[in-house]
Design a protein around this motif. Structure first.
Motif, PDB file in Angstrom:
ATOM      1  N   ARG A  29      50.906  46.971  45.476  1.00  0.00           N
ATOM      2  CA  ARG A  29      50.537  48.372  45.311  1.00  0.00           C
ATOM      3  C   ARG A  29      49.062  48.534  45.007  1.00  0.00           C
ATOM      4  NH1 ARG A  29      54.727  52.352  44.723  1.00  0.00           N
ATOM      5  NH2 ARG A  29      56.692  51.228  44.706  1.00  0.00           N
ATOM      6  N   PHE A  30      48.557  47.636  44.171  1.00  0.00           N
ATOM      7  CA  PHE A  30      47.172  47.789  43.783  1.00  0.00           C
ATOM      8  C   PHE A  30      46.248  47.558  44.959  1.00  0.00           C
ATOM      9  CE2 PHE A  30      43.618  48.214  41.273  1.00  0.00           C
ATOM     10  CZ  PHE A  30      42.764  47.140  41.426  1.00  0.00           C
ATOM     11  N   VAL A  31      46.537  46.550  45.751  1.00  0.00           N
ATOM     12  CA  VAL A  31      45.669  46.262  46.893  1.00  0.00           C
ATOM     13  C   VAL A  31      45.635  47.442  47.850  1.00  0.00           C
ATOM     14  CG1 VAL A  31      45.454  44.835  48.940  1.00  0.00           C
ATOM     15  CG2 VAL A  31      45.825  43.775  46.750  1.00  0.00           C
ATOM     16  N   TYR A  61      46.299  51.662  36.878  1.00  0.00           N
ATOM     17  CA  TYR A  61      47.363  52.094  35.987  1.00  0.00           C
ATOM     18  C   TYR A  61      48.531  52.706  36.738  1.00  0.00           C
ATOM     19  CZ  TYR A  61      44.495  51.171  31.925  1.00  0.00           C
ATOM     20  OH  TYR A  61      43.761  50.560  30.968  1.00  0.00           O
ATOM     21  N   SER A  62      48.231  53.459  37.782  1.00  0.00           N
ATOM     22  CA  SER A  62      49.355  54.103  38.463  1.00  0.00           C
ATOM     23  C   SER A  62      50.130  53.093  39.296  1.00  0.00           C
ATOM     24  CB  SER A  62      48.877  55.278  39.302  1.00  0.00           C
ATOM     25  OG  SER A  62      48.316  54.835  40.497  1.00  0.00           O
ATOM     26  N   ALA A  67      54.957  50.136  40.122  1.00  0.00           N
ATOM     27  CA  ALA A  67      55.542  48.851  40.530  1.00  0.00           C
ATOM     28  C   ALA A  67      56.803  48.536  39.755  1.00  0.00           C
ATOM     29  CB  ALA A  67      54.520  47.736  40.349  1.00  0.00           C
ATOM     30  N   VAL A  68      56.938  49.031  38.545  1.00  0.00           N
ATOM     31  CA  VAL A  68      58.146  48.750  37.778  1.00  0.00           C
ATOM     32  C   VAL A  68      59.211  49.798  38.033  1.00  0.00           C
ATOM     33  CG1 VAL A  68      56.796  47.635  35.995  1.00  0.00           C
ATOM     34  CG2 VAL A  68      57.398  50.004  35.731  1.00  0.00           C
ATOM     35  N   GLY A  69      58.984  50.644  39.051  1.00  0.00           N
ATOM     36  CA  GLY A  69      59.953  51.700  39.277  1.00  0.00           C
ATOM     37  C   GLY A  69      59.624  52.837  38.352  1.00  0.00           C
ATOM     38  N   GLY A  70      58.794  53.740  38.820  1.00  0.00           N
ATOM     39  CA  GLY A  70      58.116  54.714  37.965  1.00  0.00           C
ATOM     40  C   GLY A  70      58.929  55.297  36.828  1.00  0.00           C
ATOM     41  N   SER A  71      60.196  55.603  37.068  1.00  0.00           N
ATOM     42  CA  SER A  71      60.903  56.314  36.007  1.00  0.00           C
ATOM     43  C   SER A  71      61.816  55.397  35.205  1.00  0.00           C
ATOM     44  CB  SER A  71      61.719  57.443  36.610  1.00  0.00           C
ATOM     45  OG  SER A  71      62.532  56.925  37.638  1.00  0.00           O
ATOM     46  N   ARG A  72      61.734  54.099  35.488  1.00  0.00           N
ATOM     47  CA  ARG A  72      62.719  53.230  34.848  1.00  0.00           C
ATOM     48  C   ARG A  72      62.386  52.932  33.392  1.00  0.00           C
ATOM     49  NH1 ARG A  72      64.017  47.958  37.949  1.00  0.00           N
ATOM     50  NH2 ARG A  72      64.239  49.410  39.655  1.00  0.00           N
ATOM     51  N   VAL A 154      45.906  40.246  38.365  1.00  0.00           N
ATOM     52  CA  VAL A 154      45.763  40.609  39.782  1.00  0.00           C
ATOM     53  C   VAL A 154      44.331  41.049  40.071  1.00  0.00           C
ATOM     54  CG1 VAL A 154      46.429  42.358  41.464  1.00  0.00           C
ATOM     55  CG2 VAL A 154      48.174  41.171  40.190  1.00  0.00           C
ATOM     56  N   MET A 155      43.803  41.930  39.196  1.00  0.00           N
ATOM     57  CA  MET A 155      42.457  42.424  39.427  1.00  0.00           C
ATOM     58  C   MET A 155      41.441  41.282  39.348  1.00  0.00           C
ATOM     59  SD  MET A 155      42.627  45.914  37.212  1.00  0.00           S
ATOM     60  CE  MET A 155      41.158  46.718  37.785  1.00  0.00           C
ATOM     61  N   GLN A 156      41.708  40.360  38.400  1.00  0.00           N
ATOM     62  CA  GLN A 156      40.810  39.227  38.237  1.00  0.00           C
ATOM     63  C   GLN A 156      40.748  38.389  39.492  1.00  0.00           C
ATOM     64  OE1 GLN A 156      39.771  38.302  34.655  1.00  0.00           O
ATOM     65  NE2 GLN A 156      38.175  37.483  35.956  1.00  0.00           N
ATOM     66  N   SER A 157      41.943  38.106  40.071  1.00  0.00           N
ATOM     67  CA  SER A 157      41.932  37.232  41.242  1.00  0.00           C
ATOM     68  C   SER A 157      41.315  37.913  42.441  1.00  0.00           C
ATOM     69  CB  SER A 157      43.323  36.701  41.574  1.00  0.00           C
ATOM     70  OG  SER A 157      44.316  37.535  41.120  1.00  0.00           O
TER      71      SER A 157
END
Lengths: 164, 91
Positions: A29-31, A61-62, A67-72, A154-157
Motif C-alpha cells: 500500500r505504501f509503495v 499513516y493511512s 493495511a490492517v483492515g481499516g476498521s478492524r 518499509v520506509m527505511q528499506s
C-alpha cells in the motif's frame, strides 16, 4: 464382472495462498501511495519538498491503517478518522489557522484508578486511546507498535534502496 | 465520607480485569520494545514498560517524519533521468 465402483475422488482443493505478511501488506500500500505522490505533477516542483514530505507522511499513516483492515482495530479506525478529519479541515479552513481544539478532558479524569500509572501519556499517543479501558489500551498498543515499527522498516528499506 | 468509601468500592468492582491479564499484556508489550527487550531482566515494572513504550512510539513518529523528508528529497535530488527510472519502477 465386478462392477466398477469408481470412487470419485475429487482433486484436493489447491491450498489457499499464504496470507501475506504484515510487512508485505504495508509495503504494497505504501509503495502505491508513494508512487502517486512522486508522479503527481503538482508536487513535482522544486519547492514542493516540504509539501511532498507531508503527503508522504500522511500516506504512510493511512497505508498502515488500511493495511490492517481499516476498521478492524480501534487504533486504525481512530487514525483514519483523524486523517480524514484533517484533510477536510485543511480544505475548508485553509486560510484560518488550526485552533487545536482541546475538548473532552473532563470525562477521562474520573476514570478508574488502576495500579498502572503512566497510562495517560500512552493514551495520548495511541490513536483512540482515550476511550479505551486499560486492557484494550495495552492490546491496541501492542498491535499499533508492531505496525508502526513495520512501517518504519518499509520506509527505511525504500529510502536505502533508492538513495544513491 | 461514606460516599468516598462507596466510590472506592465501586472502582474495585468495575475493574473486573484480573491482574494476571494485565500482567500478560504488559509482558507482551515489553517484548516489542527494543529498549527493554535487550536487557536481561524479565521483570520490568509496568510503569517502566509504559514509559518506554511512550518513548518508543515517539521515536517511531520522529523516524517517520525523517524518512518522509528523506523520501521526498530523493526525488528532488536525483536528476530527471533517475527520477523517471524510479517512477517507472514503482508503477
Amino acid at each position: 464382472m465386478a462392477p466398477e465402483d469408481p470412487v470419485t475422488v475429487s482433486p484436493p482443493p489447491p491450498p489457499p495462498p499464504p496470507t501475506p505478511s504484515l510487512k508485505t501488506k504495508i509495503a504494497r500500500r505504501f509503495v502505491k501511495s508513494l508512487a502517486e505522490v512522486w508522479t503527481s505533477r503538482k508536487l513535482a516542483t522544486e519547492g514542493g519538498v516540504r509539501k511532498r514530505a507531508r503527503r508522504i507522511k500522511i500516506a504512510a499513516y493511512s497505508s498502515m491503517a488500511r493495511a490492517v483492515g481499516g476498521s478492524r482495530r480501534a487504533w486504525s479506525r481512530a487514525l483514519l478518522a483523524k486523517l480524514q478529519g484533517r484533510a477536510k479541515r485543511r480544505c475548508h479552513l485553509r486560510s484560518q489557522r488550526c485552533l487545536g481544539l482541546k475538548r473532552k478532558r473532563a470525562g477521562s479524569r474520573n476514570m478508574v484508578r488502576n495500579e498502572v500509572s503512566g497510562s495517560d501519556k500512552l493514551r495520548r499517543l495511541v490513536p483512540g486511546g482515550k476511550a479505551m479501558d486499560l486492557c484494550n489500551l495495552l492490546e491496541e498498543t501492542s498491535h499499533f507498535v508492531q505496525c508502526l515499527a513495520t512501517q518504519v522498516k518499509v520506509m527505511q528499506s525504500i529510502a536505502d534502496r533508492y538513495s544513491v | 465520607m461514606s460516599s468516598r468509601r462507596s466510590r472506592s468500592r465501586q472502582s474495585e468492582a468495575v475493574s473486573g480485569i484480573s491482574d494476571d491479564q494485565i500482567a500478560d499484556l504488559v509482558s507482551k508489550l515489553q517484548r516489542l520494545i527494543p529498549e527493554i527487550r535487550n536487557r536481561r531482566s524479565d521483570k520490568a515494572s509496568a510503569s517502566k514498560v509504559l514509559q518506554e513504550t511512550c518513548n518508543y512510539i515517539r521515536s517511531l513518529h520522529r523516524e517517520v517524519d525523517d524518512l518522509s523528508e528523506r523520501l521526498s528529497q530523493l526525488l528532488a535530488d536525483s536528476d530527471s533521468e533517475q527520477a523517471a527510472i524510479i517512477r517507472s519502477l514503482l508503477m
